[in-house]
Design an enzyme around this catalytic site. Structure first.
Site, PDB file in Angstrom:
ATOM      1  N   CYS A 181       0.839  -1.205   0.000  1.00 55.40           N
ATOM      2  CA  CYS A 181       0.000   0.000   0.000  1.00 55.40           C
ATOM      3  C   CYS A 181       0.871   1.251   0.000  1.00 55.40           C
ATOM      4  O   CYS A 181       0.555   2.241  -0.693  1.00 55.40           O
ATOM      5  CB  CYS A 181      -0.920  -0.002   1.212  1.00 55.40           C
ATOM      6  SG  CYS A 181      -2.063  -1.396   1.299  1.00 55.40           S
ATOM      7  N   ALA A 238       1.095   4.608  -2.596  1.00 53.08           N
ATOM      8  CA  ALA A 238       1.083   6.018  -2.210  1.00 53.08           C
ATOM      9  C   ALA A 238       2.356   6.732  -2.644  1.00 53.08           C
ATOM     10  O   ALA A 238       2.320   7.897  -3.057  1.00 53.08           O
ATOM     11  CB  ALA A 238       0.902   6.136  -0.698  1.00 53.08           C
ATOM     12  N   GLU A 255       5.803   8.200   4.039  1.00 56.50           N
ATOM     13  CA  GLU A 255       5.875   7.111   3.041  1.00 56.50           C
ATOM     14  C   GLU A 255       7.323   6.666   2.821  1.00 56.50           C
ATOM     15  O   GLU A 255       7.705   6.272   1.723  1.00 56.50           O
ATOM     16  CB  GLU A 255       5.234   7.509   1.707  1.00 56.50           C
ATOM     17  CG  GLU A 255       3.935   8.263   1.795  1.00 56.50           C
ATOM     18  CD  GLU A 255       2.825   7.498   2.472  1.00 56.50           C
ATOM     19  OE1 GLU A 255       3.027   6.314   2.797  1.00 56.50           O
ATOM     20  OE2 GLU A 255       1.759   8.091   2.701  1.00 56.50           O
ATOM     21  N   GLY A 256       8.128   6.756   3.853  1.00 54.80           N
ATOM     22  CA  GLY A 256       9.528   6.341   3.776  1.00 54.80           C
ATOM     23  C   GLY A 256      10.443   7.543   3.676  1.00 54.80           C
ATOM     24  O   GLY A 256      10.355   8.340   2.742  1.00 54.80           O
TER      25      GLY A 256
END
Length: 387
Positions: free
Chosen positions: A241, A245, A366-367
């Site tokens: 997921c 994104a 998101e990282g």
């Protein structure tokens, strides 16, 4: 005539449908977002539910998904929509990304047919808002160490724990919550009005102020067995997921950078110092040229990844390349554009400082850049450096 920032004539490489999506979203944000977003940012609020319904009317929520009222658009078309949304504000793009690429995608990819029918149609129209509960107060970049637990009690599940920095949480109708079980990590579709679920809005943010962010507390939340996402097995499910994104961020960051550069270009050609426009000085032109080159490289990278996605060949580490490069370069462009605007660069009358502040969050969520460096490093060397 080609737009000045389209140095490589990329526009003709888009299909007519892709250009139409881009232009419709651009018009929407010009009409509905740009006139108000500076105030939303300053006041730390945004009409998220109202915006979601308007985005839903255009088919922007879960637009790259198929069925259940979703548009089934191409990856490139979705990317272009993200680019235009973030050119207005990163928080506005986050609303769409979290709704479609995290919450809706998780249910669409891993949910039961009953869960899909219950949630996806209303989420596609914006009548229902979703959020994605993975990050925890003590576990950000290391989701494998999550402390949230789900235990069986008869036929039910009981969830306990907390999630932090969750976009849309204070206004959400459903949360996709990831928890550790005796059988590993599992996902759950949790209605936010379930007893034991509380959401607290996070205030005093200096970034993404036109976005609603919250903390979710799960206090022995009892759920029926059918709340579990049946196909979500292991940590790979929530990570997939995140890949969805991150792809939207690859495009969105380019939009924020483009808006900064367009602002700096317009400002420098009209602002006069020492008897001539700022754009007439060599140092200013060098800044503009360097930024325009990085911008178009980012656009090329996003477009290439989009074509790979549409061909079914996009790999997670390739998305990491895009996120790492485009967010890093977008932030550098925003900072450089601020210097061209001088003192006006810190004013809310111009979007540059707002974009720069927002991109500080985009750089992290998101990282982080460091995480994506390690993803790319593992691909290059075959060795994991995460532990």
């Amino acid at each position: 005539m080609t737009a000045p920032l389209d140095l490589l004539d990329l526009d003709p490489s888009l299909t007519e449908e892709e250009r139409q999506v881009r232009d419709v979203v651009r018009q929407l944000v010009d009409d509905r977002v740009r006139p108000h977003v500076a105030d939303w940012y300053e006041e730390g609020r945004a009409p998220a539910r109202e915006l979601a319904r308007e985005f839903g009317k255009l088919g922007l929520l879960g637009m790259h998904l198929t069925g259940y009222g979703c548009a089934g658009a191409s990856a490139v078309a979705y990317g272009l929509a993200c680019q235009e949304l973030e050119a207005a504000d990163s928080g506005v793009r986050s609303l769409v990304s979290v709704q479609g690429s995290l919450a809706m995608y998780a249910i669409w990819r891993y949910g039961s047919e009953e869960q899909k029918q219950r949630w996806l149609p209303s989420m596609a129209t914006g009548e229902a808002i979703g959020c994605f509960g993975l990050t925890e107060p003590d576990h950000g970049s290391d989701p494998a160490s999550m402390a949230t637990r789900a235990r069986r009690d008869g036929d039910d599940w009981v969830l306990s724990g907390g999630k932090m920095w969750i976009t849309n949480a204070p206004i959400a109708d459903v949360a996709v919550i990831w928890a550790r079980t005796d059988a590993g990590v599992r996902g759950f579709a949790v209605p936010m009005d379930t007893p034991g679920v509380t959401a607290r809005e996070i205030r005093r943010k200096m970034s993404l102020r036109a976005s609603v962010t919250g903390e979710i507390v799960l206090d022995d939340v009892r759920l029926p067995a059918n709340a579990q996402l049946p196909e979500a097995v292991g940590l790979k499910a929530p990570l997939s997921c995140l890949t969805e994104a991150r792809y939207g961020i690859v495009w969105g960051a380019v939009g924020a950078a483009r808006d900064c550069l367009e602002t700096a270009l317009a400002y420098s050609t009209t602002r006069t110092q020492f008897g001539r426009p700022l754009a007439g000085f060599q140092l200013t032109q060098a800044k503009l040229a360097d930024m325009a080159v990085e911008l178009v490289k980012g656009q090329l990278l996003a477009l290439h990844l989009g074509r790979l996605a549409d061909a079914g060949r996009l790999r997670p580490e390739q998305v990491s390349v895009g996120k790492l490069n485009n967010v890093r370069e977008a932030l550098a462009i925003a900072r450089q554009c601020r210097t061209i605007l001088g003192a006006n660069g810190v004013s809310g009358e111009y979007p540059v400082m707002r974009h720069a502040n927002n991109l500080e969050s985009v750089l992290t969520y998101e990282g982080t850049s460091e995480i994506h460096q390690l993803v790319v490093g593992q691909r290059l060397t075959g060795l994991s450096a995460f532990a």
